[in-house]
Design an enzyme around this catalytic site. Sequence first.
Site, PDB file in Angstrom:
ATOM      1  N   LYS B  86       1.317  -1.285  -0.546  1.00 57.02           N
ATOM      2  CA  LYS B  86      -0.378   0.115  -0.255  1.00 57.02           C
ATOM      3  C   LYS B  86       0.452   1.297   0.220  1.00 57.02           C
ATOM      4  CE  LYS B  86      -3.983  -2.020   2.986  1.00 57.02           C
ATOM      5  NZ  LYS B  86      -4.729  -2.312   1.977  1.00 57.02           N
ATOM      6  N   ARG B 170     -23.413  -3.099  -3.151  1.00 58.59           N
ATOM      7  CA  ARG B 170     -24.670  -2.289  -4.131  1.00 58.59           C
ATOM      8  C   ARG B 170     -24.996  -1.179  -4.290  1.00 58.59           C
ATOM      9  NH1 ARG B 170     -28.972  -6.727  -2.703  1.00 58.59           N
ATOM     10  NH2 ARG B 170     -28.341  -7.524  -1.079  1.00 58.59           N
ATOM     11  N   GLY B 219     -13.458  -5.301   5.485  1.00 60.44           N
ATOM     12  CA  GLY B 219     -14.611  -5.950   7.173  1.00 60.44           C
ATOM     13  C   GLY B 219     -15.146  -7.453   6.835  1.00 60.44           C
ATOM     14  N   GLY B 240      -8.240  -8.702   5.139  1.00 63.28           N
ATOM     15  CA  GLY B 240      -6.996  -7.610   5.808  1.00 63.28           C
ATOM     16  C   GLY B 240      -7.194  -8.494   6.892  1.00 63.28           C
TER      17      GLY B 240
END
Lengths: 225, 299
Positions: B86, B170, B219, B240
């Site tokens: 990252k 979504r 999550g 993660g």
Amino acid sequence: MHIGVLALQGDFHAHLTQLQRLGASCGEVRSRVQLARADALVIPGGESTTLWRLLEVLELEQPLRAWLAEGKPVFGTCAGAILLAREILGPDRAGLGVLDISVRRNAYGRQIDSFLAPAESTAPGFEGLECLFIRAPVFERVGPRVEVLAEVGGRPVWVREGRAMAATFHPELTHDLRVHRAFLELASGSTSSCGSSAPSATVTPYASSSAPSASLARSVSVGGR
Amino acid sequence: MKDWLRDGPVDLRTKIGLAEMLKGGVIMDVTTADQAKIAEDAGAVAVMALERVPADIRKEGGVARMADLRIVRTIQESVSIPVMAKCRIGHFVEAEVLQALGVDFVDESEVLTPADDQYHVDKHAFRVPFVCGCRNLGEALRRVGEGAAMMRTKGEAGSGNIVEAVRHLRTLTSEMRRLTTLRDDELMTTAKDLGAPYELVKDVAKRGKLPVPNFAAGGIATPADAALCMRLGAETVFVGSGIFKSENPARLAAAIVKATARFEDPDILVEVSMDLGRAMAGIEMSKLAPSERLQERGW
């Protein structure tokens, strides 16, 4: 004839797209039932370590070995080519052994070394083949009965032995349908398995400006658009 | 119709090509060579080399920067699968350093403290591919316009709570579906409203999907979470903190890999979800102050 595309992980959608463009009957293979339904199989690009793991935990490795032992047509690209090899290097392990080749993983380096190049020499009918290499492997050893169908940088990148084909590049990620068409012809038995009966074979020169390898000379039977 | 993977510039084709190879897989956050090996053995398609997982970044606070390069190098040497790392949002020099180190993918990530409060990295200028986070279609297309070869939902990293990733998936898919129903003469105003490049809006309106692969992150803590993201249209999942903050990382990692590959089969999910031990503790969203929400970062 129904072509299965192993759809556990990797760019299987891209292979299905190519096969659909050619009008072939094709579908995903995620289970033993779907494998049994396939008359021919494509093993896509992806991560070979992941594919091995998934074949094992989904209890598909033995069914796949049994399916391959029947001599059915199979085509692997990149990770798929690695799986089909006799010997895998880096880290070393045995492959499925469908093709008498030794393949080294990530042989060109890391992702920033991924590249696009035209094939320098090919079987007739595949001139200018666009080869996209993504963290690609290299065929380090090619057995005496393996035909080399294309070369890049003096190395074989597309090979065939009997009804098994493998490429270190990704013909599924281009608009060029010739490689997939060649596999469909191989699978449907419209080309001979060894040597050549195609009349054009004796007169068609190689696409390469350099001297063709001996194995390219034996590869003409898959030619033709 | 232009197909970025097959018609784009050569650099973009090799970048999106690698993202294609990762489809259907699981990308795992790791902080040590041992964790990287566990991830690879479990069947991860790639690892994200970090100094701290998001849950610890959240707990410890302070400025989160690019990882210690020794950690990244050690992880590169320990596995044969792709290694990602990252950089901070807008920190193009961190990105250059990671490219020079030979990482296979750079994540310009909201999990780290942003280095620029207005601009993201010009990702076209790099040979290494980039993945970026998004919460909606406008954000996704701005990042693709800047050269991202792969998108992922932001979700809420380090929360162990899937609700935000679900919301983002979504939102993204319903916005794309809506675009396919519009007339051509409605697309420019829509592009303006989305804050997205017009050409990319036209592309999505025709194809109904992003021009680059679309993964889920933020999550994911269980095999069922991973399968839920796949069912909602994600093509791969990032896990993660979920794995190495759980009781039995090797077992959970293998279970999530299997669940992601066979996300459509509840029987497989039953088999892999049994006896996994305790998952990571999660955070309820209302307990997170707006300033603690990593997803708000990015412009």
